[in-house]
Design an enzyme around this catalytic site. Sequence first.
Site, PDB file in Angstrom:
ATOM      1  N   HIS A 141       0.843  -1.204   0.000  1.00 31.12           N
ATOM      2  CA  HIS A 141       0.000   0.000   0.000  1.00 31.12           C
ATOM      3  C   HIS A 141       0.879   1.254   0.000  1.00 31.12           C
ATOM      4  O   HIS A 141       2.005   1.244   0.501  1.00 31.12           O
ATOM      5  CB  HIS A 141      -0.901   0.029   1.245  1.00 31.12           C
ATOM      6  CG  HIS A 141      -1.999  -0.978   1.213  1.00 31.12           C
ATOM      7  ND1 HIS A 141      -3.341  -0.642   1.271  1.00 31.12           N
ATOM      8  CD2 HIS A 141      -1.973  -2.329   1.127  1.00 31.12           C
ATOM      9  CE1 HIS A 141      -4.072  -1.744   1.232  1.00 31.12           C
ATOM     10  NE2 HIS A 141      -3.272  -2.771   1.153  1.00 31.12           N
ATOM     11  N   HIS A 193      -2.990  -4.822   8.107  1.00 32.27           N
ATOM     12  CA  HIS A 193      -1.896  -3.854   7.911  1.00 32.27           C
ATOM     13  C   HIS A 193      -1.744  -3.037   9.196  1.00 32.27           C
ATOM     14  O   HIS A 193      -1.832  -1.815   9.190  1.00 32.27           O
ATOM     15  CB  HIS A 193      -2.157  -2.975   6.691  1.00 32.27           C
ATOM     16  CG  HIS A 193      -2.069  -3.750   5.410  1.00 32.27           C
ATOM     17  ND1 HIS A 193      -0.890  -3.921   4.726  1.00 32.27           N
ATOM     18  CD2 HIS A 193      -3.008  -4.439   4.722  1.00 32.27           C
ATOM     19  CE1 HIS A 193      -1.108  -4.677   3.652  1.00 32.27           C
ATOM     20  NE2 HIS A 193      -2.388  -4.997   3.624  1.00 32.27           N
ATOM     21  N   HIS A 214      -6.055 -11.159   5.966  1.00 31.85           N
ATOM     22  CA  HIS A 214      -4.886 -12.019   5.685  1.00 31.85           C
ATOM     23  C   HIS A 214      -4.015 -12.246   6.927  1.00 31.85           C
ATOM     24  O   HIS A 214      -2.945 -11.702   7.078  1.00 31.85           O
ATOM     25  CB  HIS A 214      -4.079 -11.581   4.454  1.00 31.85           C
ATOM     26  CG  HIS A 214      -3.749 -10.124   4.278  1.00 31.85           C
ATOM     27  ND1 HIS A 214      -3.148  -9.371   5.248  1.00 31.85           N
ATOM     28  CD2 HIS A 214      -3.893  -9.306   3.222  1.00 31.85           C
ATOM     29  CE1 HIS A 214      -2.952  -8.153   4.799  1.00 31.85           C
ATOM     30  NE2 HIS A 214      -3.397  -8.092   3.573  1.00 31.85           N
ATOM     31  N   ARG A 225       5.987 -13.148  25.040  1.00 33.22           N
ATOM     32  CA  ARG A 225       5.476 -12.139  25.977  1.00 33.22           C
ATOM     33  C   ARG A 225       4.602 -11.102  25.291  1.00 33.22           C
ATOM     34  O   ARG A 225       4.015 -10.252  25.954  1.00 33.22           O
ATOM     35  CB  ARG A 225       6.651 -11.436  26.685  1.00 33.22           C
ATOM     36  CG  ARG A 225       7.269 -12.259  27.807  1.00 33.22           C
ATOM     37  CD  ARG A 225       8.333 -11.484  28.562  1.00 33.22           C
ATOM     38  NE  ARG A 225       9.470 -11.118  27.730  1.00 33.22           N
ATOM     39  CZ  ARG A 225      10.462 -11.943  27.376  1.00 33.22           C
ATOM     40  NH1 ARG A 225      10.457 -13.186  27.809  1.00 33.22           N
ATOM     41  NH2 ARG A 225      11.441 -11.526  26.599  1.00 33.22           N
ATOM     42  N   ASP A 246      -1.687 -19.922  -0.434  1.00 33.12           N
ATOM     43  CA  ASP A 246      -1.003 -20.119  -1.723  1.00 33.12           C
ATOM     44  C   ASP A 246       0.368 -20.763  -1.539  1.00 33.12           C
ATOM     45  O   ASP A 246       1.102 -20.947  -2.511  1.00 33.12           O
ATOM     46  CB  ASP A 246      -0.883 -18.790  -2.490  1.00 33.12           C
ATOM     47  CG  ASP A 246      -0.037 -17.753  -1.758  1.00 33.12           C
ATOM     48  OD1 ASP A 246       0.347 -17.989  -0.592  1.00 33.12           O
ATOM     49  OD2 ASP A 246       0.233 -16.688  -2.355  1.00 33.12           O
ATOM     50  N   GLY A 247       0.720 -21.069  -0.280  1.00 37.81           N
ATOM     51  CA  GLY A 247       2.022 -21.671  -0.027  1.00 37.81           C
ATOM     52  C   GLY A 247       3.157 -20.667  -0.053  1.00 37.81           C
ATOM     53  O   GLY A 247       4.310 -21.036   0.160  1.00 37.81           O
ATOM     54  N   ASP A 272      -6.868 -12.602  -2.200  1.00 40.67           N
ATOM     55  CA  ASP A 272      -6.082 -11.357  -2.320  1.00 40.67           C
ATOM     56  C   ASP A 272      -5.578 -11.218  -3.758  1.00 40.67           C
ATOM     57  O   ASP A 272      -4.457 -10.759  -3.998  1.00 40.67           O
ATOM     58  CB  ASP A 272      -4.917 -11.359  -1.319  1.00 40.67           C
ATOM     59  CG  ASP A 272      -4.358  -9.976  -1.021  1.00 40.67           C
ATOM     60  OD1 ASP A 272      -4.994  -8.970  -1.401  1.00 40.67           O
ATOM     61  OD2 ASP A 272      -3.276  -9.901  -0.429  1.00 40.67           O
ATOM     62  N   ALA A 306       2.800  -8.227  -3.155  1.00 43.64           N
ATOM     63  CA  ALA A 306       1.778  -7.297  -3.650  1.00 43.64           C
ATOM     64  C   ALA A 306       0.559  -8.092  -4.072  1.00 43.64           C
ATOM     65  O   ALA A 306       0.254  -8.236  -5.247  1.00 43.64           O
ATOM     66  CB  ALA A 306       2.327  -6.478  -4.810  1.00 43.64           C
ATOM     67  N   GLY A 307      -0.159  -8.643  -3.073  1.00 44.67           N
ATOM     68  CA  GLY A 307      -1.281  -9.499  -3.390  1.00 44.67           C
ATOM     69  C   GLY A 307      -0.785 -10.828  -3.939  1.00 44.67           C
ATOM     70  O   GLY A 307       0.391 -11.187  -3.777  1.00 44.67           O
TER      71      GLY A 307
HETATM   72 ZN    ZN Z   1      -3.297  -6.452   2.289  1.00 38.48          ZN
END
Ligand code: ZN
Length: 379
Positions: A141, A193, A214, A225, A246-247, A272, A306-307
């Site tokens: 972002h 985020h 996500h 802690r 997606d691994g 995503d 990025a996604g």
């Molecule tokens: Zn995101």
Amino acid sequence: MQPLVFHNGHVLTGRGFEPEVCVVVEDGHIVAVLHGDPPGGGVRIDLGGGYLAPGFIDIQVNGGGGVLFNNAPSVEGIAAIARAHRRFGTTGFLPTLISDDAAVMHRAIAATRQAIAQGMPGVLGLHLEGPYLAPARKGTHDAGRFRVPDADEIAMATALDNGVTLITLAPERVPTESIRALAARGAIVCAGHTDASYEQMCAGFAAGIRGVTHLYNAMTPLQGREPGVVGAALDDENCWCGIIVDGVHVHPASLRIALAAKPRGKLLLVTDAMPMVGAASPSFALYGETITARDGVVRNAAGALAGSALDMASAVRNAVRLLGLGLDEACRMAAQYPAEFLGLGSSHGRIAPGYRADLVWLDANAQVRATWIAGRAEA
Ligand code: ZN
């Protein structure tokens, strides 16, 4: 319209995938789920021994078919994304706008309202991922667009009146009374985020945060802690968690830990997805930068994820492979649980009488053969 009669397949019912069950659809809804031979009449659809599941519902779709929602916040843009993802079994989704200027958000909301009003198949609302986020966890972002919502912005962000609004925000960046106001205006609020502490996250839950966006990615990790956002999300039994299977985004061991920690039904598959899903080109423009997927991994120039290039059918297969789940539970994580999260659990996400006939037909390898939305096959 004649009734549709689906037969000769395994149907996902409340008991898992059952053979020798047929499903009757009339006027866009499931009217019967019957054991034994199909009834006479209607249009027969032979499933060829494959699987019939509720259509997938994806709450986080940035793009598809070569279109990024941020670059095309229009009815046409939403239609292109819907078409691209439908090929992979998605029959309901939230077009997802990442952090952008108020003018772009306004256009995205207006386009979503119009798409729903004209009955565009598959559009359930929209997801505003930002711009009320934490610079320290910005991912891809643009932190230059981050801001704290004032009363006008809260009204604007919750203006969609004919579909679901999901808002991802960083609870440490938004006053709790503003989180409360967003929730009171009908938005489903998720944390994401975010650099929040465990205590800030708990305060966010008290103010109306219902889940995390996500899980594991772009949030404070779980430490001994300091449980962080991940610890808060795993520990709170009411917290829904979207997760990218997606691994790449999450290690399989971390996926399995989340599955073990969460009550059944609280972990949701999301993609995503970026524009390369269902598109010929692996590249797209984000904030003016060209981004290219390499070996299925999408990163910006700074190296941040990025996604994804993930589609929902692949996410379902990955959930079977990486999480050791049966295909039935993987399908529920892609359909029933997201429907329940969105408050649509009594109309979407199950194959049962009275439910919408949003369906996906999978072959023996869980590849998509066809979809129906409100009983209509793809044109
Ligand atoms: Zn995101």
